[in-house]
Design a protein around this motif. Structure first.
Motif, short mmCIF file in Angstrom:
data_model
loop_
_atom_site.label_atom_id
_atom_site.label_comp_id
_atom_site.label_asym_id
_atom_site.label_seq_id
_atom_site.Cartn_x
_atom_site.Cartn_y
_atom_site.Cartn_z
N HIS A 43 34.55 54.53 17.77
CA HIS A 43 33.61 54.87 16.70
C HIS A 43 32.50 53.85 16.49
N VAL A 44 32.37 52.86 17.37
CA VAL A 44 31.32 51.86 17.20
C VAL A 44 30.49 51.76 18.47
N ASP A 45 29.28 51.26 18.29
CA ASP A 45 28.43 50.90 19.41
C ASP A 45 28.75 49.46 19.77
N VAL A 46 29.02 49.19 21.03
CA VAL A 46 29.45 47.86 21.46
C VAL A 46 28.35 47.15 22.23
N VAL A 47 28.04 45.94 21.81
CA VAL A 47 27.18 45.05 22.58
C VAL A 47 28.05 43.91 23.07
N ARG A 48 28.16 43.80 24.37
CA ARG A 48 29.05 42.78 24.93
C ARG A 48 28.33 41.45 25.07
N GLY A 49 28.98 40.38 24.61
CA GLY A 49 28.40 39.05 24.74
C GLY A 49 28.72 38.19 23.54
N SER A 50 28.07 37.04 23.48
CA SER A 50 28.24 36.10 22.38
C SER A 50 27.09 36.27 21.40
N HIS A 51 27.38 36.22 20.11
CA HIS A 51 26.29 36.36 19.14
C HIS A 51 25.50 35.06 18.99
N ALA A 52 25.84 34.03 19.78
CA ALA A 52 24.99 32.84 19.86
C ALA A 52 23.86 33.03 20.87
N ASP A 53 23.97 34.06 21.70
CA ASP A 53 23.02 34.27 22.79
C ASP A 53 21.80 35.07 22.31
N ALA A 54 20.61 34.59 22.61
CA ALA A 54 19.38 35.21 22.12
C ALA A 54 19.24 36.65 22.59
N ASP A 55 19.48 36.92 23.86
CA ASP A 55 19.32 38.27 24.38
C ASP A 55 20.33 39.23 23.75
N THR A 56 21.54 38.73 23.53
CA THR A 56 22.57 39.57 22.91
C THR A 56 22.18 39.94 21.49
N ILE A 57 21.70 38.96 20.74
CA ILE A 57 21.28 39.22 19.36
C ILE A 57 20.11 40.19 19.32
N THR A 58 19.14 40.00 20.21
CA THR A 58 17.98 40.89 20.25
C THR A 58 18.41 42.33 20.50
N LYS A 59 19.32 42.51 21.43
CA LYS A 59 19.82 43.85 21.74
C LYS A 59 20.60 44.42 20.56
N ALA A 60 21.43 43.60 19.94
CA ALA A 60 22.29 44.09 18.86
C ALA A 60 21.50 44.49 17.62
N LEU A 61 20.42 43.79 17.34
CA LEU A 61 19.66 44.07 16.12
C LEU A 61 18.60 45.16 16.30
N ASP A 62 18.47 45.71 17.49
CA ASP A 62 17.52 46.80 17.72
C ASP A 62 17.94 48.02 16.89
N GLY A 63 17.12 48.38 15.92
CA GLY A 63 17.41 49.54 15.08
C GLY A 63 18.37 49.27 13.93
N ALA A 64 18.82 48.03 13.78
CA ALA A 64 19.75 47.68 12.70
C ALA A 64 18.99 47.19 11.46
N ASP A 65 19.62 47.29 10.30
CA ASP A 65 19.00 46.78 9.09
C ASP A 65 19.88 45.82 8.31
N ARG A 66 21.16 45.70 8.73
CA ARG A 66 22.08 44.80 8.06
C ARG A 66 22.99 44.14 9.10
N MET A 67 23.45 42.92 8.80
CA MET A 67 24.33 42.21 9.74
C MET A 67 25.33 41.34 8.99
N PHE A 68 26.59 41.42 9.41
CA PHE A 68 27.63 40.51 8.94
C PHE A 68 27.69 39.35 9.91
N TRP A 69 27.53 38.12 9.39
CA TRP A 69 27.43 36.94 10.25
C TRP A 69 28.55 35.95 9.95
N LEU A 70 29.30 35.60 10.99
CA LEU A 70 30.34 34.59 10.88
C LEU A 70 30.33 33.77 12.17
N VAL A 71 30.21 32.46 12.03
CA VAL A 71 30.26 31.58 13.19
C VAL A 71 31.72 31.34 13.55
#
Length: 292
Positions: A43-71
């Motif tokens: 039931h989710v869209d999956v972006v594989r990678g680390s959320h520290a990675d710039a390309d991964t974050i760019t891909k994940a936030l495409d079309g998004a408006d909210r984000m839960f962030w935990l290091v």
């Protein structure tokens, strides 16, 4: 679209479940999708990678408006000092969230205004300052000591009737349960009306010392459990013996020293009206873990 980081972690997985239950579209960032439960993968869209990675974050936030962030914790790998780790991990996310006007809900430490060094807690507070300076609309969930940290003590409770930490036995240690963190995070993520930046302290109504925690655990289990305070130097040395870098061990020791110095009292707070009491958490979570 809501992006959720650490979807297999103690807090993140609970946030995912609550957001899915609300019927919202969810995208998760995860290194290993196989670790996601089947009901989540379906039931989710999956972006594989680390959320520290710039390309991964760019891909994940495409079309998004909210984000839960935990290091996530660095673990025992040598990631440098904690502040460098937190800031570098978060930097790309702040830049991309600001560019796209994505609202962030982040997990951080209670204790803003504390004047001393606090290791991992100082790192989390520095991260908040970075997010704020970046102009990102956000809500910072400011948290004290996690009750779930005591789950590591389950074998010692079962076998020896003890809990052991470096925290001062007679110093109150505010706590919070991860289920309450997930509830709060989901509520803010689902609320589309807020703007700007704010901190949301989340603390249990209890304010128990470790000695008092041991008493509650004893009453819950029906057997005597004692608290044993470990000297801070021994705590630090044990971390190194178990594979932690000296830098991480120092950051952990500085965190405990700040907790003993009542860092959590540096920031105004009230007990959250629906937060889990320690006794209830012991009954619902710790007792089954000890008896397993």
């Amino acid at each position: 679209m809501i992006v959720i980081t650490t979807p297999t972690g103690d807090i993140g997985r609970q946030v995912v479940d609550r957001i899915l239950d609300a019927g919202e579209a969810v995208r998760v960032i995860v290194r290993d999708p196989a670790r996601l439960p089947e009901h989540v993968r379906a039931h989710v869209d999956v972006v594989r990678g680390s959320h520290a990675d710039a390309d991964t974050i760019t891909k994940a936030l495409d079309g998004a408006d909210r984000m839960f962030w935990l290091v996530p914790p660095a673990g025992f790998r040598d990631a440098g000092d904690a502040e460098h780790y937190y800031l570098e991990f978060t930097r790309h996310a702040v830049q991309e969230a600001a560019r796209r006007d994505v609202r962030m809900v982040n997990v951080t430490s209670l204790g803003r205004g504390y004047p001393g060094e606090a290791g991992l807690l100082s790192a989390a507070l520095a991260m908040d300052e970075m997010i704020e300076a970046g102009g990102v609309p956000h809500r910072a969930l400011a948290l004290p000591f996690f009750m779930e940290n005591l789950l590591r003590q389950a074998p010692a409770i079962k076998e020896r009737g003890t809990i052991s930490m470096a925290n001062a036995a007679d110093q109150p240690l505010p706590t919070v349960a991860t289920r309450d963190v997930a509830d709060a995070a989901a509520a803010v993520l689902l609320d589309t009306s807020w703007t700007g930046q704010a901190r949301l302290p989340l603390v249990s109504p209890d304010n128990l010392t470790p000695d008092a925690m041991a008493e509650v655990i004893s009453e819950t289990l029906g057997r005597t459990v004692h608290y044993r305070q470990v000297p801070l130097a021994d705590f630090q040395a044990t971390l190194v013996q178990r594979g932690a870098s000296p830098t991480l061990a120092q950051d952990m020791a500085d965190m405990v020293k700040a907790q003993n110095d009542r860092i959590y009292d540096a920031e105004p707070r009230d007990a959250h009206p629906t937060a889990t009491e320690f006794r209830r958490w012991c009954r619902d979570v710790l007792k089954p873990a000890v008896q397993a």
